[in-house]
Motif scaffolding. Structure first.
Motif, mmCIF file in Angstrom:
data_model
loop_
_atom_site.group_PDB
_atom_site.id
_atom_site.type_symbol
_atom_site.label_atom_id
_atom_site.label_comp_id
_atom_site.label_asym_id
_atom_site.label_seq_id
_atom_site.Cartn_x
_atom_site.Cartn_y
_atom_site.Cartn_z
ATOM 1 N N GLY A 178 0.870 -1.055 0.001
ATOM 2 C CA GLY A 178 -0.002 0.073 0.048
ATOM 3 C C GLY A 178 0.899 1.328 -0.014
ATOM 4 N N LEU A 179 2.297 1.113 -0.594
ATOM 5 C CA LEU A 179 2.868 2.310 -0.591
ATOM 6 C C LEU A 179 3.528 2.813 -1.728
ATOM 7 N N LEU A 180 2.746 2.449 -2.944
ATOM 8 C CA LEU A 180 3.179 2.932 -4.280
ATOM 9 C C LEU A 180 3.440 4.300 -4.327
ATOM 10 N N PRO A 181 2.499 5.268 -3.878
ATOM 11 C CA PRO A 181 2.833 6.913 -3.843
ATOM 12 C C PRO A 181 4.138 7.114 -2.863
ATOM 13 N N GLN A 182 4.267 6.583 -2.012
ATOM 14 C CA GLN A 182 5.530 6.932 -1.193
ATOM 15 C C GLN A 182 6.801 6.271 -1.995
ATOM 16 N N PHE A 183 6.734 5.325 -2.494
ATOM 17 C CA PHE A 183 8.003 4.833 -3.478
ATOM 18 C C PHE A 183 8.336 5.938 -4.694
ATOM 19 N N MET A 184 7.552 6.540 -4.890
ATOM 20 C CA MET A 184 7.644 7.701 -5.928
ATOM 21 C C MET A 184 8.831 8.635 -5.497
ATOM 22 N N ASP A 185 8.999 8.701 -4.267
ATOM 23 C CA ASP A 185 9.698 9.576 -3.733
ATOM 24 C C ASP A 185 11.344 9.256 -4.161
ATOM 25 N N LEU A 186 11.709 7.853 -4.381
ATOM 26 C CA LEU A 186 12.848 7.303 -4.780
ATOM 27 C C LEU A 186 13.263 7.677 -6.233
ATOM 28 N N LYS A 187 12.346 8.477 -6.953
ATOM 29 C CA LYS A 187 12.592 8.568 -8.754
ATOM 30 C C LYS A 187 13.936 9.170 -8.839
ATOM 31 N N PRO A 188 14.400 9.851 -8.035
ATOM 32 C CA PRO A 188 15.853 10.424 -8.417
ATOM 33 C C PRO A 188 17.038 9.202 -8.464
ATOM 34 N N ARG A 189 16.830 8.288 -7.841
ATOM 35 C CA ARG A 189 17.624 7.055 -7.576
ATOM 36 C C ARG A 189 17.469 5.798 -8.401
ATOM 37 N N LEU A 190 16.176 6.093 -9.292
ATOM 38 C CA LEU A 190 15.716 4.699 -9.996
ATOM 39 C C LEU A 190 16.625 4.370 -10.927
ATOM 40 N N VAL A 191 17.204 3.154 -11.299
ATOM 41 C CA VAL A 191 17.955 2.782 -12.340
ATOM 42 C C VAL A 191 17.106 1.535 -13.119
ATOM 43 N N ASN A 192 16.119 1.165 -12.346
ATOM 44 C CA ASN A 192 15.472 0.230 -12.928
ATOM 45 C C ASN A 192 13.779 0.104 -12.666
ATOM 46 N N LEU A 193 13.019 -0.340 -13.239
ATOM 47 C CA LEU A 193 11.486 -0.438 -12.972
ATOM 48 C C LEU A 193 11.071 -1.544 -13.365
ATOM 49 N N HIS A 194 10.306 -2.460 -12.110
ATOM 50 C CA HIS A 194 9.568 -3.702 -12.645
ATOM 51 C C HIS A 194 8.174 -3.277 -12.623
ATOM 52 N N VAL A 195 7.482 -3.788 -13.729
ATOM 53 C CA VAL A 195 5.925 -3.585 -13.720
ATOM 54 C C VAL A 195 5.240 -4.849 -13.789
ATOM 55 N N HIS A 196 4.154 -5.124 -13.049
ATOM 56 C CA HIS A 196 3.270 -5.983 -13.010
ATOM 57 C C HIS A 196 2.165 -5.861 -11.914
ATOM 58 N N ASP A 197 1.095 -6.442 -12.045
ATOM 59 C CA ASP A 197 -0.207 -6.305 -11.065
ATOM 60 C C ASP A 197 -0.589 -7.300 -10.037
ATOM 61 N N ASN A 198 -1.236 -6.852 -9.088
ATOM 62 C CA ASN A 198 -1.698 -7.925 -8.245
ATOM 63 C C ASN A 198 -2.940 -7.157 -7.382
ATOM 64 N N GLN A 199 -3.630 -7.726 -6.658
ATOM 65 C CA GLN A 199 -4.905 -7.363 -5.808
ATOM 66 C C GLN A 199 -4.541 -6.550 -4.531
ATOM 67 N N GLY A 200 -3.173 -6.185 -4.409
ATOM 68 C CA GLY A 200 -2.762 -5.575 -3.213
ATOM 69 C C GLY A 200 -2.719 -6.422 -1.956
ATOM 70 N N LYS A 201 -2.732 -7.702 -2.023
ATOM 71 C CA LYS A 201 -2.578 -8.644 -0.913
ATOM 72 C C LYS A 201 -1.274 -9.448 -0.924
ATOM 73 N N PHE A 202 -1.114 -9.991 -2.163
ATOM 74 C CA PHE A 202 0.215 -10.752 -2.261
ATOM 75 C C PHE A 202 0.688 -10.656 -3.715
ATOM 76 N N ASP A 203 1.935 -11.056 -3.755
ATOM 77 C CA ASP A 203 2.741 -10.812 -5.169
ATOM 78 C C ASP A 203 2.080 -11.811 -6.015
ATOM 79 N N GLU A 204 1.196 -11.527 -6.821
ATOM 80 C CA GLU A 204 0.740 -12.345 -7.748
ATOM 81 C C GLU A 204 1.583 -12.392 -9.275
ATOM 82 N N HIS A 205 2.242 -11.000 -9.636
ATOM 83 C CA HIS A 205 2.540 -11.286 -10.990
ATOM 84 C C HIS A 205 1.548 -11.351 -12.158
ATOM 85 N N LEU A 206 0.489 -10.537 -11.722
ATOM 86 C CA LEU A 206 -0.572 -10.565 -12.880
ATOM 87 C C LEU A 206 -0.343 -9.707 -14.091
ATOM 88 N N PRO A 207 -0.907 -9.958 -15.149
ATOM 89 C CA PRO A 207 -0.792 -9.082 -16.266
ATOM 90 C C PRO A 207 -1.036 -7.531 -15.946
#
Length: 250
Positions: A178-207
């Protein structure tokens, strides 16, 4: 640029995975374990990849790896595997390598501060090597789990203290916290980005689009992000669905 990555590809012969991915993507984050340990595929990589219009990065081995292990023998083996991966990246011209932080073992769960201390020391060793080799490390945030470390922005920054390494933001992992907005503050140090989806409860790796990840937020906040959007999928079929949906957003 949209890239793809999946442990499922690492169960395939390298040439077969290369052919499969190159037909649909322009970049591949190789999961450097299973049949794709960089030491094992180096000869084929150097012989085959010049014939393809494909860019590469790496995900360091993660199975059985714990750079915060309180067992010194397991710790050295873990750091050694990631060291070998970084050296392989250097030889194969891969400029970015994603690394997982440590996780809590049964003894680690009652010695959490010691695990943090050990993990930070390991990351400082890897950071020094990565700078010598010219390979950027992206330290990845982890999903909600009793055993995960680096699940919040503050925890990830704490682990990287004393290093110059960047971060790999995994938006699916952030969504389970539940912390996606807060993680955006790390943008200046991002060197990579992983994208996938889930229902917010566990790591499902959905399309992309099949869960609750706010991809409008991701795309808008990272409009000036210059790195790759790496689709982490369960296999090529899911990856193609995510590619088409992500392309429509970018």
């Amino acid at each position: 640029m949209i890239a793809v990555s999946s442990p499922a590809f690492s169960a395939m012969p390298f040439a077969q995975a290369l052919e499969t991915i190159a037909s649909s993507f322009r970049a591949w984050e190789v999961v450097a374990e299973g049949r794709h340990d960089l030491r094992e595929i180096e000869k084929d990589f150097l012989a085959l990849t010049p014939s393809y219009d494909l860019e590469f990065s790496a995900h360091a081995p993660m199975s059985d790896i714990n750079i915060g292990s309180l067992n010194p023998r397991m710790l050295e083996a873990s750091v050694g595997e990631i060291t070998a991966c970084l050296e392989g990246c250097h030889r194969l011209g891969m400029g970015v390598c994603t690394v997982h932080p440590s996780f809590l073992t049964p003894i680690g769960m009652v010695c959490r501060e010691k695990v943090i201390e050990v993990a930070k020391a390991s990351l400082r060793r890897l950071d020094r090597l990565s700078r010598e080799l010219g390979v950027k490390i992206g330290l990845e945030n982890m999903p909600r789990s009793l055993f995960s470390m680096g699940t919040t922005p503050e925890a990830l920054v704490q682990l990287a203290e004393g290093t110059e390494m960047g971060f790999c933001l995994d938006v699916g992992h952030a969504n389970t916290m539940g912390l996606l907005p807060q993680f955006m503050d790390l943008k200046p140090r991002l060197v990579n980005l992983h994208v996938h989806d889930n229902q917010g409860k566990f790591d499902e790796h959905l399309p992309i689009g099949d869960g609750t990840v706010d991809f409008d937020l991701v795309v808008s906040k990272l409009a000036d992000y210059g790195g790759r959007f790496v689709i982490e999928s369960r296999g090529i079929a899911d990856a193609l669905v995510s590619r088409d949906r992500l392309s429509a957003m970018l």
